[in-house]
Design a protein around this motif. Structure first.
Motif, PDB file in Angstrom:
ATOM      1  N   CYS A   1      13.575  14.194   9.283  1.00  0.00           N
ATOM      2  CA  CYS A   1      13.529  14.079   7.823  1.00  0.00           C
ATOM      3  C   CYS A   1      14.842  13.485   7.318  1.00  0.00           C
ATOM      4  CB  CYS A   1      13.291  15.444   7.183  1.00  0.00           C
ATOM      5  SG  CYS A   1      11.660  16.130   7.547  1.00  0.00           S
TER       6      CYS A   1
ATOM      7  N   ASP B   1       5.589   7.432   5.404  1.00  0.00           N
ATOM      8  CA  ASP B   1       6.431   8.547   4.976  1.00  0.00           C
ATOM      9  C   ASP B   1       5.928   9.174   3.685  1.00  0.00           C
ATOM     10  OD1 ASP B   1       8.137   8.030   7.107  1.00  0.00           O
ATOM     11  OD2 ASP B   1       9.419   6.696   5.921  1.00  0.00           O
TER      12      ASP B   1
ATOM     13  N   ARG C   1       5.038  16.099   5.951  1.00  0.00           N
ATOM     14  CA  ARG C   1       5.409  14.783   6.476  1.00  0.00           C
ATOM     15  C   ARG C   1       4.219  13.832   6.427  1.00  0.00           C
ATOM     16  NH1 ARG C   1       8.209  14.180  10.549  1.00  0.00           N
ATOM     17  NH2 ARG C   1       9.075  16.267  10.580  1.00  0.00           N
TER      18      ARG C   1
ATOM     19  N   GLY D   1       8.775  18.666   5.737  1.00  0.00           N
ATOM     20  CA  GLY D   1       8.393  17.983   6.966  1.00  0.00           C
ATOM     21  C   GLY D   1       7.432  18.726   7.857  1.00  0.00           C
TER      22      GLY D   1
ATOM     23  N   VAL E   1       7.483  10.397   0.290  1.00  0.00           N
ATOM     24  CA  VAL E   1       8.734   9.979  -0.355  1.00  0.00           C
ATOM     25  C   VAL E   1       8.898  10.667  -1.701  1.00  0.00           C
ATOM     26  CG1 VAL E   1      10.054   8.024  -1.262  1.00  0.00           C
ATOM     27  CG2 VAL E   1       8.643   7.731   0.787  1.00  0.00           C
TER      28      VAL E   1
ATOM     29  N   GLY F   1       4.712  10.550  10.607  1.00  0.00           N
ATOM     30  CA  GLY F   1       5.612  10.030   9.583  1.00  0.00           C
ATOM     31  C   GLY F   1       6.763  10.990   9.310  1.00  0.00           C
ATOM     32  N   ARG F   2       7.521  10.677   8.267  1.00  0.00           N
ATOM     33  CA  ARG F   2       8.680  11.494   7.904  1.00  0.00           C
ATOM     34  C   ARG F   2       8.538  11.991   6.469  1.00  0.00           C
ATOM     35  NH1 ARG F   2      13.636   7.722   8.017  1.00  0.00           N
ATOM     36  NH2 ARG F   2      12.166   6.488   6.774  1.00  0.00           N
TER      37      ARG F   2
ATOM     38  N   HIS G   1       0.706  15.018   2.569  1.00  0.00           N
ATOM     39  CA  HIS G   1       1.227  13.887   3.336  1.00  0.00           C
ATOM     40  C   HIS G   1       1.004  12.549   2.630  1.00  0.00           C
ATOM     41  CE1 HIS G   1      -2.818  13.943   5.796  1.00  0.00           C
ATOM     42  NE2 HIS G   1      -3.007  13.612   4.541  1.00  0.00           N
ATOM     43  N   ASN G   2       2.016  11.685   2.793  1.00  0.00           N
ATOM     44  CA  ASN G   2       1.991  10.313   2.276  1.00  0.00           C
ATOM     45  C   ASN G   2       2.000  10.221   0.749  1.00  0.00           C
ATOM     46  OD1 ASN G   2       0.200  10.069   5.082  1.00  0.00           O
ATOM     47  ND2 ASN G   2       1.718   8.453   4.797  1.00  0.00           N
TER      48      ASN G   2
ATOM     49  N   VAL H   1      11.099  11.573   3.234  1.00  0.00           N
ATOM     50  CA  VAL H   1      12.318  10.911   2.777  1.00  0.00           C
ATOM     51  C   VAL H   1      12.579  11.350   1.340  1.00  0.00           C
ATOM     52  CG1 VAL H   1      13.446   8.709   2.313  1.00  0.00           C
ATOM     53  CG2 VAL H   1      11.930   8.943   4.299  1.00  0.00           C
TER      54      VAL H   1
END
Length: 204
Positions: free
Chosen positions: A31, A89, A84, A46, A91, A66-67, A106-107, A69
């Motif tokens: 992360c 990612d 995550r 995450g 975000v 993914g991460r 997620h996303n 951020v």
């Protein structure tokens, strides 16, 4: 950064200068958290998103690679979860503030200067614009786009994209139960009434 007791930080995670992580938070692997952020106790960053595929033997988990951020000057309240991304990612941009008990799937992408009050939830792959205000208990469905400068009033349910700035609401306001029951019964008859009106207009 300052990290409180009993906090877990996974491999490959980066935390910026002057960020405060309070006790008992969890930040999983890979992360990225910016400068001057605050993560309150019980926050989980995450964790795996809710990604499963149905098959004949039940459910098969889809790897979430993914991460998360997070930008600079972000404040995330206690017991909030930011999942995550599945492939890309999740975000959270600069200067976002998020209250306690919020779910970010997620996303999701949350634009700069947006505020989210407690018990709100955003389903996967939704994009929320900049300078939005999301009141308590709002539910936002997945794969939507919310424009900049949108205000969602408390307990609203968003099931379609919002393309223009402004204030949006949904739901039935609170009233005495006896009146609510009467009005709800009338709402159930609206389709029948509409069909009768259509027939009357057609036969004029």
């Amino acid at each position: 950064a300052t990290v409180g007791a009993n906090t877990f930080i996974g491999r490959g995670t980066e935390i910026g200068a002057s960020t405060q992580v309070y006790p008992n938070a969890t930040i999983h692997h890979n992360c990225q958290i910016g400068k001057c952020c605050t993560l309150h106790s019980g926050t989980i960053i995450g964790d795996d998103g809710f990604g499963f595929a149905e098959h004949r033997h039940g459910w098969k988990k889809i790897p979430q690679i993914g991460r998360v951020v997070i930008g600079n000057h972000v404040d995330i309240g206690s017991n909030t979860t930011v999942d995550r991304g599945a492939l890309g990612d999740t975000v959270i941009e600069d200067n976002v503030i998020i209250d306690n008990l919020v779910q970010i799937a997620h996303n999701v992408r949350i634009g700069a200067n947006t505020a989210m009050a407690g018990c709100s939830a955003v389903a996967g792959s939704t994009i929320i614009g900049r300078n939005c205000r999301i009141a308590g208990g709002v539910r936002i469905s997945g794969h939507l786009t919310i424009a900049d400068d949108v205000f969602l009033t408390a307990a609203s349910v968003v099931y379609r994209s919002i393309k223009k700035p402004g204030s949006y609401s949904s739901g039935v306001p609170l009233e005495e139960t006896r009146f609510w029951r009467r009005n709800y019964n009338r709402i159930k008859q609206l389709d029948k009434i509409a069909k009768r009106l259509f027939e009357i207009e057609k036969n004029k």
